[in-house]
Design a protein around this motif. Structure first.
Motif, PDB file in Angstrom:
ATOM      1  N   GLY A   1      29.655  21.008  48.198  1.00  0.00           N
ATOM      2  CA  GLY A   1      30.626  21.799  49.026  1.00  0.00           C
ATOM      3  C   GLY A   1      29.966  23.198  49.429  1.00  0.00           C
ATOM      4  O   GLY A   1      28.973  23.633  48.880  1.00  0.00           O
ATOM      5  N   TRP A   2      30.912  24.123  50.158  1.00  0.00           N
ATOM      6  CA  TRP A   2      30.218  25.266  50.409  1.00  0.00           C
ATOM      7  C   TRP A   2      30.021  26.027  49.179  1.00  0.00           C
ATOM      8  O   TRP A   2      31.141  26.366  48.313  1.00  0.00           O
ATOM      9  CB  TRP A   2      31.312  25.904  51.170  1.00  0.00           C
ATOM     10  CG  TRP A   2      31.064  27.240  51.472  1.00  0.00           C
ATOM     11  CD1 TRP A   2      31.959  28.527  51.371  1.00  0.00           C
ATOM     12  CD2 TRP A   2      29.806  27.973  52.593  1.00  0.00           C
ATOM     13  NE1 TRP A   2      31.426  29.580  51.921  1.00  0.00           N
ATOM     14  CE2 TRP A   2      30.244  29.206  52.686  1.00  0.00           C
ATOM     15  CE3 TRP A   2      28.887  27.382  52.997  1.00  0.00           C
ATOM     16  CZ2 TRP A   2      29.216  30.158  53.525  1.00  0.00           C
ATOM     17  CZ3 TRP A   2      28.037  28.111  53.650  1.00  0.00           C
ATOM     18  CH2 TRP A   2      28.225  29.477  53.742  1.00  0.00           C
ATOM     19  N   GLN A   3      29.022  26.726  49.157  1.00  0.00           N
ATOM     20  CA  GLN A   3      28.530  27.605  47.899  1.00  0.00           C
ATOM     21  C   GLN A   3      28.579  29.062  48.101  1.00  0.00           C
ATOM     22  O   GLN A   3      28.271  29.740  47.347  1.00  0.00           O
ATOM     23  CB  GLN A   3      27.040  26.859  47.383  1.00  0.00           C
ATOM     24  CG  GLN A   3      27.209  25.520  46.996  1.00  0.00           C
ATOM     25  CD  GLN A   3      28.105  25.167  45.875  1.00  0.00           C
ATOM     26  OE1 GLN A   3      27.861  26.069  44.687  1.00  0.00           O
ATOM     27  NE2 GLN A   3      28.711  24.225  45.977  1.00  0.00           N
ATOM     28  N   GLY A   4      28.805  29.552  49.356  1.00  0.00           N
ATOM     29  CA  GLY A   4      29.030  30.928  49.518  1.00  0.00           C
ATOM     30  C   GLY A   4      27.561  31.394  50.149  1.00  0.00           C
ATOM     31  O   GLY A   4      26.430  30.875  50.045  1.00  0.00           O
ATOM     32  N   ARG A   5      27.558  32.419  50.662  1.00  0.00           N
ATOM     33  CA  ARG A   5      26.317  33.323  51.211  1.00  0.00           C
ATOM     34  C   ARG A   5      25.545  33.700  50.098  1.00  0.00           C
ATOM     35  O   ARG A   5      26.166  34.278  49.161  1.00  0.00           O
ATOM     36  CB  ARG A   5      26.758  34.129  52.411  1.00  0.00           C
ATOM     37  CG  ARG A   5      27.179  33.425  53.515  1.00  0.00           C
ATOM     38  CD  ARG A   5      27.641  34.627  54.722  1.00  0.00           C
ATOM     39  NE  ARG A   5      27.853  33.872  55.799  1.00  0.00           N
ATOM     40  CZ  ARG A   5      28.852  33.177  56.149  1.00  0.00           C
ATOM     41  NH1 ARG A   5      29.940  33.370  55.355  1.00  0.00           N
ATOM     42  NH2 ARG A   5      29.057  32.689  57.324  1.00  0.00           N
ATOM     43  N   VAL A   6      24.260  34.036  50.456  1.00  0.00           N
ATOM     44  CA  VAL A   6      23.369  34.715  49.659  1.00  0.00           C
ATOM     45  C   VAL A   6      22.817  35.707  50.539  1.00  0.00           C
ATOM     46  O   VAL A   6      23.054  35.870  51.533  1.00  0.00           O
ATOM     47  CB  VAL A   6      22.180  33.805  48.971  1.00  0.00           C
ATOM     48  CG1 VAL A   6      22.879  32.795  47.966  1.00  0.00           C
ATOM     49  CG2 VAL A   6      21.567  33.219  49.970  1.00  0.00           C
TER      50      VAL A   6
ATOM     51  N   ILE B   1      32.259  36.263  52.000  1.00  0.00           N
ATOM     52  CA  ILE B   1      31.358  37.283  51.547  1.00  0.00           C
ATOM     53  C   ILE B   1      30.878  37.435  50.212  1.00  0.00           C
ATOM     54  O   ILE B   1      29.902  37.786  49.835  1.00  0.00           O
ATOM     55  CB  ILE B   1      32.525  38.688  51.799  1.00  0.00           C
ATOM     56  CG1 ILE B   1      32.917  38.640  53.223  1.00  0.00           C
ATOM     57  CG2 ILE B   1      31.620  39.962  51.594  1.00  0.00           C
ATOM     58  CD1 ILE B   1      31.853  38.896  54.461  1.00  0.00           C
ATOM     59  N   SER B   2      31.831  37.103  49.109  1.00  0.00           N
ATOM     60  CA  SER B   2      31.522  37.401  47.915  1.00  0.00           C
ATOM     61  C   SER B   2      31.541  36.525  46.656  1.00  0.00           C
ATOM     62  O   SER B   2      31.624  36.790  45.466  1.00  0.00           O
ATOM     63  CB  SER B   2      32.213  38.718  47.365  1.00  0.00           C
ATOM     64  OG  SER B   2      33.535  38.608  47.486  1.00  0.00           O
ATOM     65  N   GLN B   3      31.317  35.063  47.317  1.00  0.00           N
ATOM     66  CA  GLN B   3      31.331  34.090  46.267  1.00  0.00           C
ATOM     67  C   GLN B   3      30.287  34.344  45.420  1.00  0.00           C
ATOM     68  O   GLN B   3      30.132  33.905  44.242  1.00  0.00           O
ATOM     69  CB  GLN B   3      31.192  32.695  47.119  1.00  0.00           C
ATOM     70  CG  GLN B   3      31.136  31.576  46.135  1.00  0.00           C
ATOM     71  CD  GLN B   3      32.791  30.783  46.326  1.00  0.00           C
ATOM     72  OE1 GLN B   3      33.308  30.865  47.424  1.00  0.00           O
ATOM     73  NE2 GLN B   3      32.734  29.754  45.545  1.00  0.00           N
TER      74      GLN B   3
ATOM     75  N   GLY C   1      20.778  41.818  46.391  1.00  0.00           N
ATOM     76  CA  GLY C   1      20.712  42.680  47.566  1.00  0.00           C
ATOM     77  C   GLY C   1      21.901  43.447  47.817  1.00  0.00           C
ATOM     78  O   GLY C   1      22.945  43.079  47.338  1.00  0.00           O
ATOM     79  N   ILE C   2      21.960  44.782  48.330  1.00  0.00           N
ATOM     80  CA  ILE C   2      23.167  45.463  48.581  1.00  0.00           C
ATOM     81  C   ILE C   2      23.826  44.965  50.003  1.00  0.00           C
ATOM     82  O   ILE C   2      23.058  45.244  50.919  1.00  0.00           O
ATOM     83  CB  ILE C   2      23.082  46.958  48.382  1.00  0.00           C
ATOM     84  CG1 ILE C   2      22.159  46.957  47.047  1.00  0.00           C
ATOM     85  CG2 ILE C   2      24.616  47.625  48.609  1.00  0.00           C
ATOM     86  CD1 ILE C   2      23.444  46.708  45.692  1.00  0.00           C
ATOM     87  N   VAL C   3      24.987  44.643  50.392  1.00  0.00           N
ATOM     88  CA  VAL C   3      25.563  44.366  51.503  1.00  0.00           C
ATOM     89  C   VAL C   3      26.716  45.324  51.563  1.00  0.00           C
ATOM     90  O   VAL C   3      27.876  45.234  50.866  1.00  0.00           O
ATOM     91  CB  VAL C   3      25.949  42.917  51.894  1.00  0.00           C
ATOM     92  CG1 VAL C   3      26.694  42.801  53.008  1.00  0.00           C
ATOM     93  CG2 VAL C   3      24.659  42.148  51.623  1.00  0.00           C
ATOM     94  N   LYS C   4      27.031  45.927  52.906  1.00  0.00           N
ATOM     95  CA  LYS C   4      28.286  46.565  53.094  1.00  0.00           C
ATOM     96  C   LYS C   4      28.934  45.773  54.407  1.00  0.00           C
ATOM     97  O   LYS C   4      28.240  45.384  55.473  1.00  0.00           O
ATOM     98  CB  LYS C   4      27.603  48.001  53.673  1.00  0.00           C
ATOM     99  CG  LYS C   4      28.904  49.046  53.739  1.00  0.00           C
ATOM    100  CD  LYS C   4      28.547  50.429  53.829  1.00  0.00           C
ATOM    101  CE  LYS C   4      28.110  50.859  52.384  1.00  0.00           C
ATOM    102  NZ  LYS C   4      28.054  52.450  52.573  1.00  0.00           N
TER     103      LYS C   4
ATOM    104  N   VAL D   1      24.698  41.004  46.162  1.00  0.00           N
ATOM    105  CA  VAL D   1      24.925  39.759  46.160  1.00  0.00           C
ATOM    106  C   VAL D   1      23.265  39.250  45.823  1.00  0.00           C
ATOM    107  O   VAL D   1      22.497  39.686  46.069  1.00  0.00           O
ATOM    108  CB  VAL D   1      25.315  39.199  47.700  1.00  0.00           C
ATOM    109  CG1 VAL D   1      24.052  39.894  48.764  1.00  0.00           C
ATOM    110  CG2 VAL D   1      25.386  37.797  47.790  1.00  0.00           C
ATOM    111  N   TYR D   2      23.459  37.923  45.067  1.00  0.00           N
ATOM    112  CA  TYR D   2      22.401  37.540  44.707  1.00  0.00           C
ATOM    113  C   TYR D   2      21.480  36.862  45.976  1.00  0.00           C
ATOM    114  O   TYR D   2      21.955  36.461  46.934  1.00  0.00           O
ATOM    115  CB  TYR D   2      22.540  36.013  43.971  1.00  0.00           C
ATOM    116  CG  TYR D   2      23.178  36.381  42.500  1.00  0.00           C
ATOM    117  CD1 TYR D   2      22.427  36.855  41.580  1.00  0.00           C
ATOM    118  CD2 TYR D   2      24.447  36.382  42.200  1.00  0.00           C
ATOM    119  CE1 TYR D   2      22.691  37.332  40.126  1.00  0.00           C
ATOM    120  CE2 TYR D   2      25.104  36.631  40.996  1.00  0.00           C
ATOM    121  CZ  TYR D   2      24.226  37.110  39.956  1.00  0.00           C
ATOM    122  OH  TYR D   2      24.541  37.386  38.755  1.00  0.00           O
TER     123      TYR D   2
END
Length: 165
Positions: free
Chosen positions: A6-11, A81-83, A124-127, A149-150
């Motif tokens: 299934g969808w594992q979220g964004r990296v 966003i934050s999975q 990494g850092i994402v805003k 985020v990983y």
């Protein structure tokens, strides 16, 4: 039988500045949601709990607890966003329109910036700027959220049990 992931979220590598993610799930807020959240967080403001009191205000009915609105909109955005992330903070939280019991809330997020973490090379850092809006399209909340985020290949693995047929 074939197992499908299934969808594992964004990296980190999946985020691009300027991308907008329209989060796919909306949520209708019930009276019970508002009362329970207010009780769980020890918020006794009668504008959330007392129909008689609320009827005497300019809103004429209970307002949904604003921290519930924040938590809900963050939750609506997690899968996009934050999975695979850790929250670092929320800034510029604004509530431009009231939320009422019975409103259905939707959300979308725009990537504002990204950079590699100086202390954690595997992250990494994402805003992002996230807005929540009701069924009429009124923006009910907006905020900027910063996440760590990983990167690809560094997301902690979840157990993948194979069930016996």
């Amino acid at each position: 039988m074939a197992y499908k992931e299934g969808w594992q979220g964004r990296v980190y590598e999946d985020f691009e500045v300027g991308d907008v993610y329209v989060h796919p799930v909306g949520r209708t807020i019930t009276k019970t949601d508002n009362i329970w959240f207010s009780a769980l967080t020890l918020n006794p403001n009668p504008i959330h709990l007392d129909d008689f009191y609320a009827a005497q205000t300019e809103f004429e009915r209970p307002l949904v607890n604003s921290t519930f609105t924040l938590a809900l909109v963050v939750g609506l955005s997690v899968s996009d966003i934050s999975q695979n992330a850790i929250n670092l903070g929320w800034d510029e939280v604004r509530l431009p329109h009231p939320v009422y019991e019975g409103d259905t809330i939707y959300a979308q997020s725009e990537v504002l910036s990204k950079r590699e973490s100086r202390s954690r090379p595997h992250m990494g850092i994402v805003k992002v700027k996230t807005i929540g809006y009701n069924q009429h399209g009124d923006v009910v909340i907006e905020f900027v959220r910063t996440i760590m985020v990983y990167k690809r290949g560094h997301v902690p693995q979840k157990p993948r049990p194979r069930l016996k047929a």
